[in-house]
Design an enzyme around this catalytic site. Structure first.
Site, PDB file in Angstrom:
ATOM      1  N   ILE A  12      87.433  26.305 106.836  1.00  0.00           N
ATOM      2  CA  ILE A  12      86.670  27.990 106.556  1.00  0.00           C
ATOM      3  C   ILE A  12      87.487  27.277 104.538  1.00  0.00           C
ATOM      4  O   ILE A  12      86.204  27.330 104.120  1.00  0.00           O
ATOM      5  CB  ILE A  12      87.855  28.811 106.560  1.00  0.00           C
ATOM      6  CG1 ILE A  12      87.851  29.564 108.295  1.00  0.00           C
ATOM      7  CG2 ILE A  12      87.686  29.900 105.996  1.00  0.00           C
ATOM      8  CD1 ILE A  12      88.725  30.305 108.397  1.00  0.00           C
ATOM      9  N   TYR A 140     102.787  30.962 113.958  1.00  0.00           N
ATOM     10  CA  TYR A 140     102.110  30.218 113.398  1.00  0.00           C
ATOM     11  C   TYR A 140     101.370  32.192 112.606  1.00  0.00           C
ATOM     12  O   TYR A 140     101.369  32.040 111.029  1.00  0.00           O
ATOM     13  CB  TYR A 140     100.196  30.355 114.646  1.00  0.00           C
ATOM     14  CG  TYR A 140      98.914  30.228 113.102  1.00  0.00           C
ATOM     15  CD1 TYR A 140      99.632  30.000 112.098  1.00  0.00           C
ATOM     16  CD2 TYR A 140      98.737  31.386 113.343  1.00  0.00           C
ATOM     17  CE1 TYR A 140      97.550  29.783 111.563  1.00  0.00           C
ATOM     18  CE2 TYR A 140      97.380  31.580 112.722  1.00  0.00           C
ATOM     19  CZ  TYR A 140      97.028  31.058 111.709  1.00  0.00           C
ATOM     20  OH  TYR A 140      95.961  31.048 111.025  1.00  0.00           O
ATOM     21  N   PHE A 168      89.811  37.578 111.328  1.00  0.00           N
ATOM     22  CA  PHE A 168      90.187  37.581 113.040  1.00  0.00           C
ATOM     23  C   PHE A 168      89.068  36.563 112.956  1.00  0.00           C
ATOM     24  O   PHE A 168      89.369  35.111 112.875  1.00  0.00           O
ATOM     25  CB  PHE A 168      88.964  39.178 113.280  1.00  0.00           C
ATOM     26  CG  PHE A 168      90.108  40.347 113.228  1.00  0.00           C
ATOM     27  CD1 PHE A 168      90.298  40.372 111.466  1.00  0.00           C
ATOM     28  CD2 PHE A 168      90.226  41.197 114.102  1.00  0.00           C
ATOM     29  CE1 PHE A 168      91.403  41.590 111.651  1.00  0.00           C
ATOM     30  CE2 PHE A 168      91.559  41.894 113.988  1.00  0.00           C
ATOM     31  CZ  PHE A 168      91.907  42.621 112.123  1.00  0.00           C
ATOM     32  N   HIS A 188      88.595  26.629 120.047  1.00  0.00           N
ATOM     33  CA  HIS A 188      87.891  27.809 119.658  1.00  0.00           C
ATOM     34  C   HIS A 188      86.862  28.123 120.737  1.00  0.00           C
ATOM     35  O   HIS A 188      86.320  26.798 121.104  1.00  0.00           O
ATOM     36  CB  HIS A 188      88.079  27.558 118.395  1.00  0.00           C
ATOM     37  CG  HIS A 188      88.897  27.635 117.475  1.00  0.00           C
ATOM     38  ND1 HIS A 188      89.162  27.232 116.393  1.00  0.00           N
ATOM     39  CD2 HIS A 188      89.775  28.819 117.130  1.00  0.00           C
ATOM     40  CE1 HIS A 188      89.797  26.912 115.545  1.00  0.00           C
ATOM     41  NE2 HIS A 188      91.293  28.656 116.521  1.00  0.00           N
ATOM     42  N   ARG A 220      87.403  39.730 121.504  1.00  0.00           N
ATOM     43  CA  ARG A 220      88.062  39.265 120.019  1.00  0.00           C
ATOM     44  C   ARG A 220      86.570  39.618 119.335  1.00  0.00           C
ATOM     45  O   ARG A 220      85.647  39.488 119.447  1.00  0.00           O
ATOM     46  CB  ARG A 220      87.436  37.343 120.066  1.00  0.00           C
ATOM     47  CG  ARG A 220      88.902  37.648 121.123  1.00  0.00           C
ATOM     48  CD  ARG A 220      89.860  37.554 120.200  1.00  0.00           C
ATOM     49  NE  ARG A 220      90.908  37.148 120.830  1.00  0.00           N
ATOM     50  CZ  ARG A 220      92.198  37.673 121.703  1.00  0.00           C
ATOM     51  NH1 ARG A 220      91.490  38.766 121.452  1.00  0.00           N
ATOM     52  NH2 ARG A 220      92.968  37.357 122.040  1.00  0.00           N
ATOM     53  N   ARG A 281      95.840  32.171 128.918  1.00  0.00           N
ATOM     54  CA  ARG A 281      96.970  31.896 127.665  1.00  0.00           C
ATOM     55  C   ARG A 281      97.767  32.636 127.001  1.00  0.00           C
ATOM     56  O   ARG A 281      97.149  33.373 126.605  1.00  0.00           O
ATOM     57  CB  ARG A 281      95.780  31.081 126.528  1.00  0.00           C
ATOM     58  CG  ARG A 281      95.642  29.873 125.731  1.00  0.00           C
ATOM     59  CD  ARG A 281      94.869  29.529 125.214  1.00  0.00           C
ATOM     60  NE  ARG A 281      94.362  30.569 124.081  1.00  0.00           N
ATOM     61  CZ  ARG A 281      93.312  30.980 122.789  1.00  0.00           C
ATOM     62  NH1 ARG A 281      92.737  29.852 123.060  1.00  0.00           N
ATOM     63  NH2 ARG A 281      93.743  31.421 121.717  1.00  0.00           N
ATOM     64  N   GLY A 283     100.180  34.642 124.808  1.00  0.00           N
ATOM     65  CA  GLY A 283      99.857  34.809 123.918  1.00  0.00           C
ATOM     66  C   GLY A 283      98.573  35.865 123.019  1.00  0.00           C
ATOM     67  O   GLY A 283      98.814  35.718 122.145  1.00  0.00           O
ATOM     68  N   ASP A 284      97.650  35.451 124.044  1.00  0.00           N
ATOM     69  CA  ASP A 284      96.326  36.022 123.641  1.00  0.00           C
ATOM     70  C   ASP A 284      96.524  37.809 123.994  1.00  0.00           C
ATOM     71  O   ASP A 284      96.543  37.774 125.664  1.00  0.00           O
ATOM     72  CB  ASP A 284      95.103  35.763 124.675  1.00  0.00           C
ATOM     73  CG  ASP A 284      94.876  34.571 124.085  1.00  0.00           C
ATOM     74  OD1 ASP A 284      95.076  34.339 122.998  1.00  0.00           O
ATOM     75  OD2 ASP A 284      94.297  33.623 125.365  1.00  0.00           O
TER      76      ASP A 284
HETATM   77  N1  UDP Z   1      89.063  31.077 125.552  1.00  0.00           N
HETATM   78  C1  UDP Z   1      88.226  30.761 126.932  1.00  0.00           C
HETATM   79  N2  UDP Z   1      88.316  29.650 126.750  1.00  0.00           N
HETATM   80  C2  UDP Z   1      89.070  28.436 126.310  1.00  0.00           C
HETATM   81  C3  UDP Z   1      88.927  28.917 124.948  1.00  0.00           C
HETATM   82  C4  UDP Z   1      89.299  30.510 124.534  1.00  0.00           C
HETATM   83  O1  UDP Z   1      89.100  31.950 127.218  1.00  0.00           O
HETATM   84  O2  UDP Z   1      88.885  27.566 126.300  1.00  0.00           O
HETATM   85  C5  UDP Z   1      89.816  32.994 124.754  1.00  0.00           C
HETATM   86  C6  UDP Z   1      90.526  32.889 124.639  1.00  0.00           C
HETATM   87  O3  UDP Z   1      91.746  32.893 125.454  1.00  0.00           O
HETATM   88  C7  UDP Z   1      90.689  34.167 123.286  1.00  0.00           C
HETATM   89  C8  UDP Z   1      89.360  33.896 123.118  1.00  0.00           C
HETATM   90  O4  UDP Z   1      88.679  32.990 123.328  1.00  0.00           O
HETATM   91  O5  UDP Z   1      90.670  34.927 124.248  1.00  0.00           O
HETATM   92  C9  UDP Z   1      88.819  33.704 121.485  1.00  0.00           C
HETATM   93  O6  UDP Z   1      89.837  32.344 121.187  1.00  0.00           O
HETATM   94  P1  UDP Z   1      89.607  31.323 120.155  1.00  0.00           P
HETATM   95  O7  UDP Z   1      90.827  30.274 120.549  1.00  0.00           O
HETATM   96  O8  UDP Z   1      88.456  30.864 119.677  1.00  0.00           O
HETATM   97  O9  UDP Z   1      90.762  32.396 119.375  1.00  0.00           O
HETATM   98  P2  UDP Z   1      91.689  33.004 118.845  1.00  0.00           P
HETATM   99  O10 UDP Z   1      91.260  34.487 119.303  1.00  0.00           O
HETATM  100  O11 UDP Z   1      92.895  32.522 120.051  1.00  0.00           O
HETATM  101  O12 UDP Z   1      91.846  33.436 117.343  1.00  0.00           O
END
Ligand code: UDP
Length: 330
Positions: A12, A140, A168, A188, A220, A281, A283-284
């Site tokens: 960024i 974080y 975001f 990501h 997202r 994952r 914390g999502d």
């Molecule tokens: N995600 C996924 N598989 C991956 C990486 C991310 O399904 O290999 C999902 C993750 O669980 C989230 C979304 O994609 O719901 C975006 O994740 P990212 O890590 O890009 O950004 P974050 O939202 O964590 O900042």
């Protein structure tokens, strides 16, 4: 005006440097290259250093006659922050404290800070406005919120003028081909899906298919990196015009699920993308979508890359090109 950009060799930060320079600003990049890349340093003025080094920050500000700061330097992996919180409190909180004190000592009072929607925690209402309660769940997110609180206090006590921008999901790349997303390791979604399209990865794992969303996968709000850079430029203009410190969300207001992202990537790349369904994952949150009306109203900010396909197209251009680079050595 000379702007100090900490973390200016990262994803960024480097896009912001490019954007500021293209608008005629003089920029000094301050980066320890722990996660950034020297080839992403587009300014001729570069100081290799860590923000924990206050003396070097003071010297840099004085040597280059810095008048304002944009602060990106930080550790930024949610998962890693759970396992290594010390690294996050050290780099993000202590490092920023040194920066704030260096600014105070040198009487530089304008700061644009790279914050995050992770400061909100699990949404109680959507889309998220700046008034939503702040209950970050990861170290974080907590460190970014602590920095916001530090800036509030420095503003009251010492006259710091700041803007915190809560992004975001940053995505995409600029059109020159010089910059793009290159985290190590990459975590990501969009770069990982595109790396599956180039063959660099075998498949993309979908983290959770049982969320309370229409297709069961997380939603997202993806925002183009150049739109984020433009928001920083506008935030600085806002501060130099004498406006008071404030906080703004940066997002498009449109949410896309993981499956929708994969579909869009398949369409744009013209390649099938192998998918593996995996557990959630930790914390999502199921859904994160911004209300960015305040940034629009107060800063005059409007995303130029409103369409998801445009964002992915720029990320795809970068991803194809980066596979041809010998290496992204630091
Ligand atoms: N995600 C996924 N598989 C991956 C990486 C991310 O399904 O290999 C999902 C993750 O669980 C989230 C979304 O994609 O719901 C975006 O994740 P990212 O890590 O890009 O950004 P974050 O939202 O964590 O900042």
């Amino acid at each position: 005006m000379t702007i100090l950009v900490t973390g200016g060799a990262g994803y960024i930060g480097s896009h912001c440097v490019q954007h500021l320079m293209s608008h005629g600003h003089s920029v000094v990049v301050f980066d320890d290259l722990s996660t950034g890349y020297e080839r992403f340093v587009l300014s001729p003025h570069f100081v290799k250093g860590n923000t924990r080094d206050k003396a070097l920050l003071v010297k840099t500000i004085q040597d280059f006659h810095v008048t304002a700061v944009m602060h990106f330097a930080a550790s930024c992996y949610v998962g890693e922050s759970v396992n290594e919180p010390g690294k996050y409190y050290g780099n993000n909180v202590y490092g920023t404290l040194q920066l704030l004190d260096a600014m105070r000592e040198t009487k530089v009072s304008q700061l644009v800070f790279s914050s995050t929607c992770a400061t909100y925690g699990v949404p109680q209402t959507l889309p998220l406005t700046e008034e939503h309660p702040l209950n970050p769940i990861s170290p974080y997110g907590k460190t970014k919120r602590i920095v916001e609180m530090m800036m509030e206090d420095y503003s009251l006590a010492y006259g710091l003028n700041y803007v915190a921008l809560r992004y975001f999901n940053a995505a995409g790349a600029d059109s020159t081909g010089k910059l793009g997303e290159a985290h190590e390791p990459e975590t990501h979604l969009i770069p990982l899906v595109l790396q599956t399209a180039t063959g660099k990865r075998k498949n993309i794992q979908i983290f959770g298919t049982d969320y309370d969303t229409p297709d069961g996968t997380c939603i997202r709000d993806y925002i183009h990196i150049v739109d984020i850079a433009e928001a920083h430029r506008l935030a600085l203009t806002y501060l130099t015009a004498g406006n008071s410190s404030d906080v703004f969300n940066l997002g498009t207001g449109h949410g896309f699920s993981v499956r929708e992202i994969i579909q869009a990537c398949e369409q744009i790349t013209g390649k099938p993308i192998a998918v593996v369904e995996a557990p959630r994952r930790p914390g999502d949150p199921a859904k994160l979508v911004a209300n960015a009306a305040k940034a629009n109203k107060v800063l005059g900010w409007k995303p130029a890359f409103g369409e998801l396909t445009e964002i992915i197209r720029t990320a795809w251009q970068w991803e194809q090109q980066v596979t041809e680079l010998p290496s992204l050595s630091r």
